[in-house]
Design an enzyme around this catalytic site. Sequence first.
Site, PDB file in Angstrom:
ATOM      1  CG  ASN A 112     -85.530 -90.252 -55.658  1.00 26.52           C
ATOM      2  OD1 ASN A 112     -86.624 -90.291 -56.017  1.00 26.52           O
ATOM      3  ND2 ASN A 112     -84.906 -91.456 -55.662  1.00 26.52           N
ATOM      4  CG  HIS A 142     -89.395 -85.167 -60.664  1.00 27.74           C
ATOM      5  ND1 HIS A 142     -90.050 -86.185 -60.135  1.00 27.74           N
ATOM      6  CD2 HIS A 142     -90.253 -85.008 -61.995  1.00 27.74           C
ATOM      7  CE1 HIS A 142     -90.861 -86.589 -60.884  1.00 27.74           C
ATOM      8  NE2 HIS A 142     -91.043 -86.140 -62.139  1.00 27.74           N
TER       9      HIS A 142
HETATM   10  C1  BV8 Z   1     -96.152 -82.061 -65.787  1.00 24.57           C
HETATM   11  C2  BV8 Z   1     -89.670 -82.298 -57.344  1.00 24.57           C
HETATM   12  C3  BV8 Z   1     -97.418 -80.859 -67.386  1.00 24.57           C
HETATM   13  C4  BV8 Z   1     -90.238 -81.493 -56.282  1.00 24.57           C
HETATM   14  C5  BV8 Z   1     -91.597 -83.867 -57.699  1.00 24.57           C
HETATM   15  C6  BV8 Z   1    -101.053 -87.406 -66.110  1.00 24.57           C
HETATM   16  C7  BV8 Z   1    -101.825 -88.067 -65.134  1.00 24.57           C
HETATM   17  C8  BV8 Z   1    -102.116 -88.075 -63.826  1.00 24.57           C
HETATM   18  C9  BV8 Z   1    -101.417 -86.566 -63.317  1.00 24.57           C
HETATM   19  C10 BV8 Z   1    -100.741 -85.899 -64.299  1.00 24.57           C
HETATM   20  C11 BV8 Z   1    -100.490 -85.999 -65.463  1.00 24.57           C
HETATM   21  N1  BV8 Z   1     -99.734 -85.119 -65.976  1.00 24.57           N
HETATM   22  C12 BV8 Z   1     -99.491 -84.332 -65.054  1.00 24.57           C
HETATM   23  C13 BV8 Z   1    -100.223 -84.692 -63.684  1.00 24.57           C
HETATM   24  C14 BV8 Z   1    -100.067 -83.617 -62.699  1.00 24.57           C
HETATM   25  C15 BV8 Z   1     -99.025 -83.984 -61.851  1.00 24.57           C
HETATM   26  C16 BV8 Z   1     -99.028 -85.504 -61.285  1.00 24.57           C
HETATM   27  O1  BV8 Z   1     -98.603 -86.619 -61.690  1.00 24.57           O
HETATM   28  N2  BV8 Z   1     -99.678 -85.626 -60.023  1.00 24.57           N
HETATM   29  C17 BV8 Z   1     -99.858 -87.091 -59.346  1.00 24.57           C
HETATM   30  C18 BV8 Z   1     -99.910 -86.737 -57.899  1.00 24.57           C
HETATM   31  C19 BV8 Z   1    -101.136 -87.600 -59.770  1.00 24.57           C
HETATM   32  N3  BV8 Z   1     -97.701 -84.161 -62.583  1.00 24.57           N
HETATM   33  C20 BV8 Z   1     -97.204 -82.958 -62.810  1.00 24.57           C
HETATM   34  O2  BV8 Z   1     -97.509 -81.889 -62.257  1.00 24.57           O
HETATM   35  C21 BV8 Z   1     -95.763 -82.936 -63.449  1.00 24.57           C
HETATM   36  N4  BV8 Z   1     -95.877 -81.848 -64.464  1.00 24.57           N
HETATM   37  O3  BV8 Z   1     -96.871 -83.160 -66.038  1.00 24.57           O
HETATM   38  O4  BV8 Z   1     -96.169 -80.812 -66.650  1.00 24.57           O
HETATM   39  C22 BV8 Z   1     -98.736 -80.675 -66.875  1.00 24.57           C
HETATM   40  C23 BV8 Z   1     -98.940 -79.721 -65.892  1.00 24.57           C
HETATM   41  C24 BV8 Z   1    -100.403 -79.592 -65.470  1.00 24.57           C
HETATM   42  C25 BV8 Z   1    -101.261 -80.398 -65.809  1.00 24.57           C
HETATM   43  C26 BV8 Z   1    -100.990 -81.596 -66.752  1.00 24.57           C
HETATM   44  C27 BV8 Z   1     -99.800 -81.476 -67.332  1.00 24.57           C
HETATM   45  C28 BV8 Z   1     -94.323 -82.693 -62.479  1.00 24.57           C
HETATM   46  C29 BV8 Z   1     -94.535 -83.450 -61.637  1.00 24.57           C
HETATM   47  C30 BV8 Z   1     -93.034 -83.547 -60.760  1.00 24.57           C
HETATM   48  C31 BV8 Z   1     -93.460 -83.149 -59.545  1.00 24.57           C
HETATM   49  N5  BV8 Z   1     -92.211 -82.946 -58.638  1.00 24.57           N
HETATM   50  N6  BV8 Z   1     -90.498 -83.735 -57.287  1.00 24.57           N
HETATM   51  C32 BV8 Z   1     -89.612 -82.174 -54.875  1.00 24.57           C
HETATM   52  O5  BV8 Z   1     -89.051 -83.049 -54.720  1.00 24.57           O
HETATM   53  O6  BV8 Z   1     -89.882 -81.102 -53.781  1.00 24.57           O
HETATM   54  S1  BV8 Z   1     -92.533 -85.358 -57.604  1.00 24.57           S
HETATM   55  C33 BV8 Z   1     -92.299 -85.917 -56.239  1.00 24.57           C
HETATM   56  O7  BV8 Z   1     -92.803 -87.412 -56.310  1.00 24.57           O
HETATM   57  C34 BV8 Z   1     -90.609 -86.736 -56.007  1.00 24.57           C
HETATM   58  O8  BV8 Z   1     -89.892 -86.225 -57.175  1.00 24.57           O
HETATM   59  C35 BV8 Z   1     -90.832 -88.250 -56.217  1.00 24.57           C
HETATM   60  O9  BV8 Z   1     -89.839 -88.809 -56.727  1.00 24.57           O
HETATM   61  C36 BV8 Z   1     -91.851 -88.342 -57.087  1.00 24.57           C
HETATM   62  C37 BV8 Z   1     -92.629 -89.518 -57.374  1.00 24.57           C
HETATM   63  O10 BV8 Z   1     -92.995 -90.292 -56.302  1.00 24.57           O
HETATM   64  P1  BV8 Z   1     -92.273 -91.492 -55.720  1.00 24.57           P
HETATM   65  O11 BV8 Z   1     -90.782 -91.347 -56.007  1.00 24.57           O
HETATM   66  O12 BV8 Z   1     -93.065 -92.680 -56.361  1.00 24.57           O
HETATM   67  O13 BV8 Z   1     -92.266 -91.774 -54.082  1.00 24.57           O
HETATM   68  P2  BV8 Z   1     -93.695 -92.110 -53.354  1.00 24.57           P
HETATM   69  O14 BV8 Z   1     -93.505 -91.809 -52.064  1.00 24.57           O
HETATM   70  O15 BV8 Z   1     -94.828 -91.679 -53.962  1.00 24.57           O
HETATM   71  O16 BV8 Z   1     -93.357 -93.739 -53.394  1.00 24.57           O
HETATM   72  C38 BV8 Z   1     -92.316 -94.312 -52.792  1.00 24.57           C
HETATM   73  C39 BV8 Z   1     -92.420 -95.916 -53.249  1.00 24.57           C
HETATM   74  O17 BV8 Z   1     -91.387 -96.660 -52.871  1.00 24.57           O
HETATM   75  C40 BV8 Z   1     -93.641 -96.892 -52.674  1.00 24.57           C
HETATM   76  O18 BV8 Z   1     -94.275 -97.623 -53.652  1.00 24.57           O
HETATM   77  C41 BV8 Z   1     -92.981 -97.409 -51.488  1.00 24.57           C
HETATM   78  O19 BV8 Z   1     -93.705 -98.677 -51.654  1.00 24.57           O
HETATM   79  C42 BV8 Z   1     -91.677 -97.864 -52.345  1.00 24.57           C
HETATM   80  N7  BV8 Z   1     -90.592 -97.993 -51.251  1.00 24.57           N
HETATM   81  C43 BV8 Z   1     -90.390 -97.200 -49.937  1.00 24.57           C
HETATM   82  N8  BV8 Z   1     -89.581 -97.714 -49.032  1.00 24.57           N
HETATM   83  C44 BV8 Z   1     -88.547 -98.585 -50.042  1.00 24.57           C
HETATM   84  C45 BV8 Z   1     -89.479 -98.994 -51.551  1.00 24.57           C
HETATM   85  N9  BV8 Z   1     -89.259 -99.633 -51.989  1.00 24.57           N
HETATM   86  C46 BV8 Z   1     -88.330-100.487 -52.033  1.00 24.57           C
HETATM   87  N10 BV8 Z   1     -87.447-100.251 -50.860  1.00 24.57           N
HETATM   88  C47 BV8 Z   1     -87.675 -99.467 -49.835  1.00 24.57           C
HETATM   89  N11 BV8 Z   1     -86.891 -99.262 -48.883  1.00 24.57           N
END
Ligand code: BV8
Length: 264
Positions: A112, A142
């Site tokens: 976060n 992040h």
């Molecule tokens: C990188 C800042 C090198 C910005 C964010 C390997 C495999 C697959 C993909 C990739 C990989 N390596 C790189 C990638 C690409 C990409 C990626 O992972 N894409 C995803 C979408 C598939 N990663 C990157 O680009 C990273 N860089 O690896 O560099 C590289 C570069 C290019 C190509 C290869 C390698 C950089 C990633 C950083 C992105 N920036 N945030 C901003 O915020 O404005 S990420 C963003 O998502 C937030 O920080 C957030 O925290 C984060 C993760 O999401 P979650 O926190 O999990 O939130 P989400 O909404 O998804 O889920 C919430 C969960 O909570 C749910 O499960 C829900 O059920 C639960 N919940 C809800 N309410 C509650 C609860 N649980 C309990 N109680 C509740 N009340």
Amino acid sequence: MERLARLSARLEGDVERANAILKQAKEIVVLTGAGVSAESGIPTFRGSGGLWRTRRPEELATPEAFRETPDLVWEWYQWRRRLIAECSPNAGHQALARLALKRDGVTLITQNVDGLHNRAARTEARAMNIADPQAAFPLELHGAINRDRCSLCDRRTDGVSHHESGLPRCNDCGGPLRPDVVWFGETLDPVIIGAAQEVALSADVCLVAGTSALVHPAASLPSMTLRAGGVLIEVNLEDTTLTNHAEVSLKGRSASLLPRVITA
Ligand code: BV8
Ligand code: ZN
């Protein structure tokens, strides 16, 4: 009624098991995601009410979006900054801060950017008469939404809450300012992700709360603890790719479950 009683008895049992595992753990690594801030009023990324307007965060939180439509990206971040300014840490943040302040061997890691863990660390340290809240400051994988960073000279400053005219510029070199967060397609700070991976590999327990475990490399941290022989405790509303690997998987809201799981 019968089924409900059975479910809550099972959850109670799971909370006790999670509690016992944490109590005897030597090194605990905690990974949080947007779900732990949901009950503070901050929308999650992929949850139902989470998306901003009709655009997807993955489209706006990218260097390309900032290059092509910097004003739209700034509008999104200013909207989020104003929203976060109205929110406060919840009981989940506070419980995690107390855990890190009360005992050694606890490292908080967050995906976060809202800064709520840091705010909880300060208030809990004050309440516990602990002068230095550092132990409860998370590794912010992040970045931090309330900090600006110059796109040219990398100078970091407190975030500008509003822009007089046009887009904010660096006072040192005039370069375009951006929020100091890691966008999709950008690499994480090698020092921060390196420290996080080191801690994940040496922890005997990884507590994962409120993350869909979809964003890498953050999402690979819990598997590192597992591969190194540690165990996983998950707190989430729904199943994730980690759920089947968890020693204990607690379904429910983190603001109510974390204080029950962490009574250290
Ligand atoms: C990188 C800042 C090198 C910005 C964010 C390997 C495999 C697959 C993909 C990739 C990989 N390596 C790189 C990638 C690409 C990409 C990626 O992972 N894409 C995803 C979408 C598939 N990663 C990157 O680009 C990273 N860089 O690896 O560099 C590289 C570069 C290019 C190509 C290869 C390698 C950089 C990633 C950083 C992105 N920036 N945030 C901003 O915020 O404005 S990420 C963003 O998502 C937030 O920080 C957030 O925290 C984060 C993760 O999401 P979650 O926190 O999990 O939130 P989400 O909404 O998804 O889920 C919430 C969960 O909570 C749910 O499960 C829900 O059920 C639960 N919940 C809800 N309410 C509650 C609860 N649980 C309990 N109680 C509740 N009340
Ligand atoms: Zn500059």
